[in-house]
Scaffold this motif. Structure first.
Motif, short mmCIF file in Angstrom:
data_model
loop_
_atom_site.label_atom_id
_atom_site.label_comp_id
_atom_site.label_asym_id
_atom_site.label_seq_id
_atom_site.Cartn_x
_atom_site.Cartn_y
_atom_site.Cartn_z
N ALA A 227 -2.19 31.51 26.04
CA ALA A 227 -1.35 32.59 26.33
C ALA A 227 -2.01 33.79 27.08
O ALA A 227 -2.96 34.17 26.66
CB ALA A 227 -0.54 32.96 25.06
N LEU A 243 2.35 29.11 20.68
CA LEU A 243 1.01 28.34 20.99
C LEU A 243 0.77 27.09 20.24
O LEU A 243 1.36 26.89 19.14
CB LEU A 243 -0.15 29.01 20.98
CG LEU A 243 -0.46 30.31 21.87
CD1 LEU A 243 -1.64 31.17 21.38
CD2 LEU A 243 -0.79 29.69 23.18
N GLY A 247 -4.67 27.07 19.75
CA GLY A 247 -4.55 27.70 21.07
C GLY A 247 -5.20 29.15 21.07
O GLY A 247 -5.61 29.73 20.17
N VAL A 272 -5.35 30.03 15.52
CA VAL A 272 -5.16 30.48 16.61
C VAL A 272 -6.25 31.43 17.11
O VAL A 272 -6.85 32.01 16.14
CB VAL A 272 -3.79 31.32 17.21
CG1 VAL A 272 -2.48 30.59 16.84
CG2 VAL A 272 -3.73 32.45 16.07
#
Length: 342
Positions: A227, A243, A247, A272
């Motif tokens: 992202a 995500l 991610g 994340v």
């Protein structure tokens, strides 16, 4: 006039400047940090200067104190520095107004130039004269300032920005799908049409990020591993929810001037990763890695030459109308980059 290091655009002369959405071009080491490249339209940056022509003094957008740009920026004559043995005199041709430039004038950017300062950090210029020790450049060359694996899908906000448009095109050329977040606006259909023409796969508003219909997108493509955030605030939090586990979100701006808020569950259950990107620091870290930088820039310029990476929407504004350009660059829902033409 700039005495700073620049990169030359070989073969570029006097056709109209058409800035492209990348800040750098391919580099090759040379004694004065000037690097030859093949002709490509290069994204122009905002150094508002003009070299002396036929005895006329150069002009610059000078600010002597920080504040709102329209109030503190003035168009003034500048003194031409004496040409040293290793120096280059450059006539700036065009320069965009970027959000970071506005923040520097306002005094809110992490790095501020000593006052008085000429606004801007990027630009395309033409070499007027070179010092006797400069071998890599000659009068007439066009130059830019030297200090100028994603997974299957990417999600980004501010997709209509210059960076956003570049991401769409680079991802398309690399076979990567893009989910592009924009703010709702009166001319949304026109914006969608323009971004789709660049190669955007999905375009959603910030409000749509929160709706169950977002799940339908991921029936056709995998959830993004990356992202890209330059907004902050709730838009970022909502984008983060889409995500993949493990991610990464990279924040390179904060246009909303609101903090990035992350649910605890995103860290614990989906692991994340949050990273930051600052071009100034990136350049410092890669100053000695010219080979890698050259390879990256070669790739970008190949995309430009093949027509797979084109300039963002631009509005060319005469230098004398700089106040109108500054005002336009700070208005909401503006997708056109303001380019000062000198």
């Amino acid at each position: 006039m700039q005495r700073a290091a620049v990169r030359v655009l070989r073969g570029a002369r006097s056709p109209p400047v058409r800035p492209c959405p990348v800040r750098l071009c391919p580099v090759r080491p040379c004694p004065v940090r000037l690097c030859p490249v093949r002709p490509c339209p290069v994204r122009t940056p905002p150094v508002r200067e003009r070299s002396a022509v036929a005895g006329s003094p150069p002009l610059g957008l000078l600010y002597e104190r920080h504040g709102e740009p329209a109030a503190v920026v003035q168009l003034k004559d500048l003194e031409v520095p004496k040409l040293g043995d290793s120096d280059v005199h450059v006539k700036m041709l065009a320069a965009p107004i970027n959000p970071a430039d506005i923040n520097m004038i306002q005094g809110t950017y992490p790095i501020l130039s000593p006052l008085p300062a000429v606004g801007g950090n990027e630009g395309v210029g033409e070499v007027l004269e070179v010092g006797p020790r400069v071998m890599a450049l000659k009068p007439g060359d066009w130059v830019i300032p030297a200090d100028a694996g994603l997974g299957d899908s990417v999600i980004q906000n501010a997709a209509n920005s210059g960076v956003g448009q570049a991401v769409i095109q680079i991802a398309r050329a690399s076979g990567i799908k893009t989910i592009n977040v924009v703010r709702d606006r009166p001319d949304l259909p026109k914006l969608v049409e323009r971004l789709m023409a660049l190669g955007a796969d999905y375009i959603v508003t910030e409000e749509m990020l929160r709706k169950p219909e977002m799940k339908d997108i991921f029936k056709s493509i995998p959830r993004p591993r990356l992202a890209l955030n330059c907004v902050g605030g709730k838009s970022t939090t909502d984008m983060l929810r889409h995500l993949q586990p493990k991610g990464t979100m990279v924040t390179y701006g904060g246009m909303a001037k609101q903090p990035v808020t992350v649910p605890v569950s995103a860290f614990i259950f989906r692991d994340v990763r949050l990273r930051g990107f600052w071009m100034t620091q990136w350049r410092k870290q890669h100053a000695q890695d010219q080979e890698s930088v050259a390879g990256m820039m070669d790739t970008l310029c190949q995309l430009i030459r093949r027509g797979q990476l084109t300039a963002p929407a631009c509005t060319q504004v005469p230098l004398q109308e700089y106040r109108a350009a500054l005002d336009a660059s700070m208005k909401p829902f503006i997708s056109s980059k303001q380019i000062l033409v000198l």
